[in-house]
Design an enzyme around this catalytic site. Structure first.
Site: not given
Length: 412
Positions: A190, A286, A353
């Protein structure tokens, strides 16, 4: 296979990718995924605060010391190092940074004293076959600017010292033995994945030329995409970070020499000039970007995208067409990059994600696969140069191995 439920703090549930300024980021969420629990059986590792950091002004948003968790390697891995940069969103204005500094994302006073290492960080060979016995480090993220800022806001008691934290952490780890590493890998998920791309060549520069050094960026490809209202909200958000935190001076000069500073906060603009072998692990759909960049509430005033954002199975044909356009952008963003033999890609068509630090997606019996390779196997093949390292998926819904994230309610 049945679904499972996980309660998670919102700032952590997508590897902490939620923006602190978003109203929903203060609550607790339930989400479901297909497959097994993301948890593993890895070791719990204690927090080390970097005592030398204060003298160089390398401090968290609130002025507290930065830190990391180090689990020592053993046997054949005792001279190899995996450095993982923690994710956790960003703050782009004084208000969101002031909020953030009272949390673990802005102060070591609020950090967990122990973290469990799972996925690529696990110390168990059955969970992490290639890196389990390496020295594994998680560098905590408490600056809100992907380890790039260099400034302060005295009136608000805020320190934007991400670049200094990066340097202090690397110096401390070099002194802990990393300077003599035979092999090294920088990774992150991330915001930590974006940090990995921004700092990858800098990391390579720490070591002699005969050390094998590579980088793995998981869910870090935040695109400069147009949202459903035709605006570039992510660009506006990143511009706030760069201006507030003084990040421009720390961004790769290979990018800032040809583009504006905000553009160089986008990993897609840094990739073309990176010198260090890098692996891009990302989902083509995502869910963080769907929630916060492509269809944020500010662009969806009538809530027409709410059901689609909560559950991918509720997306209409037109919504899926828009999302497939985003998938095309994702694939195009790595097209030139993936043409290099030294680089690797694994882009699956999942609504998810972060997949490298969750045990169920990294390496388990029913982990996501492309070309019959689990993510851990694809990354290992790339790092050790054992075979093909280029995997891209067909469009949704062709992949039956995904661990999709489905949201159930906003606040509990």
């Amino acid at each position: 296979m049945g679904s499972w439920v996980l309660l998670a703090l919102a700032l952590g549930f997508l590897a902490g990718a939620a923006r602190a300024s978003e109203p929903w980021s203060n609550g607790t969420q339930v989400y479901y995924t297909n497959g097994n629990s993301g948890g593993g059986n890895g070791a719990f590792v204690g927090l080390t605060l970097i005592q030398s950091a204060a003298a160089r002004g390398a401090v968290c948003l609130d002025g507290s010391l930065p830190g990391y968790h180090l689990h020592r390697g053993s046997g054949s891995g005792s001279n190899n190092w995996l450095v993982n940069l923690e994710g956790g969103g960003w703050c782009n204005d004084v208000k969101s940074c002031v909020y953030r500094k009272s949390s673990r994302r802005g102060s070591s006073n609020h950090m967990e004293r122990q973290l469990q290492f799972t996925g690529i960080m696990s110390n168990r060979p059955e969970e992490n076959p290639d890196f389990y016995n390496w020295n594994r480090v998680k560098v905590r993220y408490c600056d809100g600017g992907s380890f790039t800022g260099d400034g302060a806001d005295a009136a608000s008691g805020l320190y934007f010292r991400g670049q200094r934290i990066w340097q202090a952490a690397m110096d401390d780890l070099m002194a802990q033995g990393m300077r003599s590493a035979s092999q090294a890998l920088l990774s992150g998920c991330s915001a930590g994945g974006a940090s990995t791309i921004l700092h990858c060549d800098e990391f390579r520069g720490l070591f002699p030329s005969n050390t094998r050094v590579k980088c793995l960026a998981d869910a870090g490809m935040f695109l400069d995409a147009v949202d459903i209202a035709g605006r570039r909200g992510m660009r506006e958000f990143f511009n706030g970070i760069v201006r507030l935190q003084g990040s421009g001076r720390s961004l790769p000069r290979s990018c800032t020499s040809r583009m504006d500073k905000t553009s160089c906060f986008f990993p897609q603009n840094v990739l073309p000039n990176m010198q260090t072998p890098t692996f891009i692990l990302n989902t083509a759909y995502d869910v963080w970007q769907l929630q916060e960049s492509l269809a944020p509430k500010t662009a969806d005033r009538q809530g027409l995208w709410e059901r689609c954002k909560q559950n991918y199975a509720s997306c209409s044909g037109n919504q899926l067409q828009f999302l497939n356009g985003f998938r095309d952008e994702m694939l195009n963003s790595v097209k030139g990059f993936s043409g290099s033999g030294q680089n690797g890609v694994f882009i699956n068509s999942c609504f998810a994600h972060c997949q490298s630090e969750r045990q169920d997606t990294w390496y388990s019996g029913n982990s996501p696969r492309l070309g019959n390779k689990r993510i851990a196997e694809a990354v290992g093949d790339w790092y050790f140069e054992r075979g093909n390292a280029k995997y891209t998926d067909c469009a949704y819904p062709c992949d039956g191995t995904c661990h999709h994230i489905v949201f159930r309610g906003r606040h509990l």
